[in-house]
Scaffold this motif. Sequence first.
Motif, PDB file in Angstrom:
ATOM      1  N   PRO A 172      -2.572  -3.777  -3.686  1.00 51.76           N
ATOM      2  CA  PRO A 172      -1.163  -3.516  -3.074  1.00 51.76           C
ATOM      3  C   PRO A 172      -0.106  -4.594  -3.328  1.00 51.76           C
ATOM      4  O   PRO A 172       0.895  -4.321  -3.587  1.00 51.76           O
ATOM      5  CB  PRO A 172      -1.701  -3.730  -1.686  1.00 51.76           C
ATOM      6  N   ASP A 224       3.279   1.098  -5.771  1.00 51.49           N
ATOM      7  CA  ASP A 224       4.046   2.218  -4.938  1.00 51.49           C
ATOM      8  C   ASP A 224       5.470   2.405  -4.907  1.00 51.49           C
ATOM      9  O   ASP A 224       5.970   3.468  -4.892  1.00 51.49           O
ATOM     10  CB  ASP A 224       3.483   2.206  -3.584  1.00 51.49           C
ATOM     11  N   ALA A 249      -9.442   1.827  -3.138  1.00 52.97           N
ATOM     12  CA  ALA A 249      -8.714   2.564  -1.942  1.00 52.97           C
ATOM     13  C   ALA A 249      -7.104   2.625  -2.616  1.00 52.97           C
ATOM     14  O   ALA A 249      -6.338   3.546  -2.136  1.00 52.97           O
ATOM     15  CB  ALA A 249      -8.835   1.673  -0.681  1.00 52.97           C
ATOM     16  N   GLU A 250      -6.688   1.557  -3.154  1.00 51.59           N
ATOM     17  CA  GLU A 250      -5.299   1.547  -3.705  1.00 51.59           C
ATOM     18  C   GLU A 250      -5.096   2.693  -4.647  1.00 51.59           C
ATOM     19  O   GLU A 250      -4.203   3.563  -4.833  1.00 51.59           O
ATOM     20  CB  GLU A 250      -4.899   0.095  -4.313  1.00 51.59           C
ATOM     21  N   THR A 266      -6.743   5.494  -4.850  1.00 51.55           N
ATOM     22  CA  THR A 266      -6.678   6.774  -4.150  1.00 51.55           C
ATOM     23  C   THR A 266      -5.436   6.938  -3.324  1.00 51.55           C
ATOM     24  O   THR A 266      -4.700   7.996  -3.543  1.00 51.55           O
ATOM     25  CB  THR A 266      -7.784   6.436  -3.056  1.00 51.55           C
ATOM     26  N   ARG A 267      -4.827   5.911  -2.805  1.00 50.38           N
ATOM     27  CA  ARG A 267      -3.645   5.988  -2.313  1.00 50.38           C
ATOM     28  C   ARG A 267      -2.489   6.191  -3.070  1.00 50.38           C
ATOM     29  O   ARG A 267      -1.448   7.186  -2.773  1.00 50.38           O
ATOM     30  CB  ARG A 267      -3.189   4.584  -1.497  1.00 50.38           C
ATOM     31  N   LYS A 272      -2.595   9.919  -4.395  1.00 52.66           N
ATOM     32  CA  LYS A 272      -2.056  10.690  -3.021  1.00 52.66           C
ATOM     33  C   LYS A 272      -0.519  10.828  -3.028  1.00 52.66           C
ATOM     34  O   LYS A 272       0.132  11.701  -2.680  1.00 52.66           O
ATOM     35  CB  LYS A 272      -2.851  10.548  -1.966  1.00 52.66           C
ATOM     36  N   MET A 273       0.086   9.392  -3.309  1.00 55.71           N
ATOM     37  CA  MET A 273       1.252   9.585  -3.154  1.00 55.71           C
ATOM     38  C   MET A 273       2.069  10.200  -4.362  1.00 55.71           C
ATOM     39  O   MET A 273       3.031  11.067  -3.881  1.00 55.71           O
ATOM     40  CB  MET A 273       1.750   7.978  -3.360  1.00 55.71           C
ATOM     41  N   ASP A 304       1.806  13.817  -3.170  1.00 57.31           N
ATOM     42  CA  ASP A 304       2.622  14.132  -1.962  1.00 57.31           C
ATOM     43  C   ASP A 304       4.026  14.351  -2.387  1.00 57.31           C
ATOM     44  O   ASP A 304       4.850  15.136  -1.766  1.00 57.31           O
ATOM     45  CB  ASP A 304       2.604  12.926  -0.883  1.00 57.31           C
TER      46      ASP A 304
END
Length: 226
Positions: free
Chosen positions: A80, A85, A121-122, A124-125, A128-129, A132
């Motif tokens: 993160p 992101d 986890a990052e 995966t996030r 997914k972003m 989306d």
Amino acid sequence: EDRLKGERQVLGRADRIVVATLAELTQLRFLYRANDRKLVVIPPGVDTSHFYPIPADEAKQYIGLKPDNRMVLFVGRIEPLKGVDTLIQAMSCLGLNEAHQPVHLAIIGGEPDVTPENMSAEMTRLQKMCDDLCMGGMVVFLGKRGQDTLPYYYSAAEVLVMPSLYESFGMVALEAMACGTPVIASEVGGLGYLVQDGATGYTIPDSDPEALCNKLSGLLGDAHLR
């Protein structure tokens, strides 16, 4: 608390404390009350016999791009603090601008192809972003790359982006500069000293996709500026 105590003991016992930037010097002085006489600024450097400009057509061929392919590049750990992101959101904004030839984002770092349960986890996030935002093939997660191939990726890229929330220095930015690649970086930590806005690159506020999109748009649309 134990870590802070240990770090203060190390700083107190050291004969010399080497920091990368004035930002680090200031932090050690005010947060740890380090002795000024022990502090010395020695910025890291890169080996310019390894990181140097490679002709774009040669670099693109080496990494499997076509001559007219355009690439924005991120290199770093997938966590993160790195602000990937923000970059993905900026690229989504850029994709809505029809003024430019299509460009994709290559992300070097992490393990993008492992099983879902072993994926960070990052990662995966971030994946997914992308789903989306319906970014399709606009974002490519390349995983880790060796030091021997990085100069080719830097040289093939239109721009290198470091959207970090914090960096003590920012070696990736310096490596890209040595390869002749423009840099856009958050104005945080050591990056605020390394990347001089409008001179050696562009600085932007962290966590601001719109500002990053605007800077990307300007650079991608102006070959002379790059």
